[in-house]
Write a protein that holds these residues in place. Structure first.
Motif, PDB file in Angstrom:
ATOM      1  N   GLU A 253     -32.423  -7.497  79.779  1.00  0.00           N
ATOM      2  CA  GLU A 253     -33.327  -6.485  80.284  1.00  0.00           C
ATOM      3  C   GLU A 253     -32.959  -5.499  81.313  1.00  0.00           C
ATOM      4  OE1 GLU A 253     -36.477  -9.373  81.822  1.00  0.00           O
ATOM      5  OE2 GLU A 253     -36.857 -10.161  79.994  1.00  0.00           O
ATOM      6  N   ALA A 254     -31.929  -6.026  82.016  1.00  0.00           N
ATOM      7  CA  ALA A 254     -31.458  -5.006  83.029  1.00  0.00           C
ATOM      8  C   ALA A 254     -30.705  -3.746  82.199  1.00  0.00           C
ATOM      9  CB  ALA A 254     -30.102  -5.855  83.814  1.00  0.00           C
ATOM     10  N   GLU A 255     -30.083  -4.025  81.134  1.00  0.00           N
ATOM     11  CA  GLU A 255     -29.345  -2.992  80.525  1.00  0.00           C
ATOM     12  C   GLU A 255     -30.683  -1.952  79.939  1.00  0.00           C
ATOM     13  OE1 GLU A 255     -27.380  -4.888  77.566  1.00  0.00           O
ATOM     14  OE2 GLU A 255     -25.461  -4.828  78.609  1.00  0.00           O
ATOM     15  N   PHE A 256     -31.574  -2.694  79.549  1.00  0.00           N
ATOM     16  CA  PHE A 256     -32.810  -1.871  78.861  1.00  0.00           C
ATOM     17  C   PHE A 256     -33.293  -1.019  79.921  1.00  0.00           C
ATOM     18  CE2 PHE A 256     -37.238  -2.242  76.794  1.00  0.00           C
ATOM     19  CZ  PHE A 256     -37.025  -1.077  76.324  1.00  0.00           C
ATOM     20  N   GLN A 257     -33.550  -1.822  81.317  1.00  0.00           N
ATOM     21  CA  GLN A 257     -34.159  -1.001  82.526  1.00  0.00           C
ATOM     22  C   GLN A 257     -33.368   0.346  82.955  1.00  0.00           C
ATOM     23  OE1 GLN A 257     -36.281  -3.214  85.413  1.00  0.00           O
ATOM     24  NE2 GLN A 257     -34.977  -2.559  87.019  1.00  0.00           N
ATOM     25  N   ALA A 258     -32.122  -0.061  83.020  1.00  0.00           N
ATOM     26  CA  ALA A 258     -31.039   0.902  83.264  1.00  0.00           C
ATOM     27  C   ALA A 258     -31.222   2.103  82.525  1.00  0.00           C
ATOM     28  CB  ALA A 258     -29.775   0.601  83.494  1.00  0.00           C
ATOM     29  N   ASP A 259     -31.374   2.056  81.129  1.00  0.00           N
ATOM     30  CA  ASP A 259     -31.533   2.818  80.329  1.00  0.00           C
ATOM     31  C   ASP A 259     -32.821   3.758  80.347  1.00  0.00           C
ATOM     32  OD1 ASP A 259     -29.046   2.913  79.126  1.00  0.00           O
ATOM     33  OD2 ASP A 259     -29.806   2.138  77.199  1.00  0.00           O
TER      34      ASP A 259
END
Length: 78
Positions: free
Chosen positions: A14-20
């Motif tokens: 989720e952190a990677e998705f949110q960063a994008d």
């Protein structure tokens, strides 16, 4: 614009998705707010608030396996 399912599928957390999401929004002129430390905040408040002239988005970011808590559901329903 890319296929949303392809964008979601490439993320493992989720952190990677949110960063994008944040990077994409800022690159397209959106203001972005994310509470860095939610301790002391009301439970269930969405992960991101995005704003641009005339638009507001409240987004709860989840991976394919992620599930909403009871209070996140309350916010989503409102």
């Amino acid at each position: 614009m890319a296929n949303p399912k392809a964008i979601i599928a490439k993320h493992t957390t989720e952190a990677e998705f949110q960063a994008d999401i944040v990077a994409f929004a800022k690159a397209h002129g959106w203001m972005v707010y994310h509470t860095l430390d939610s301790r002391g905040s009301d439970p269930g408040f969405p992960d991101l608030v995005l704003a641009r002239i005339g638009y507001r988005i409240f987004a709860e970011v989840k991976s394919e396996k992620g599930r909403l808590t009871a209070m996140q559901k309350v916010w989503a329903d409102e």
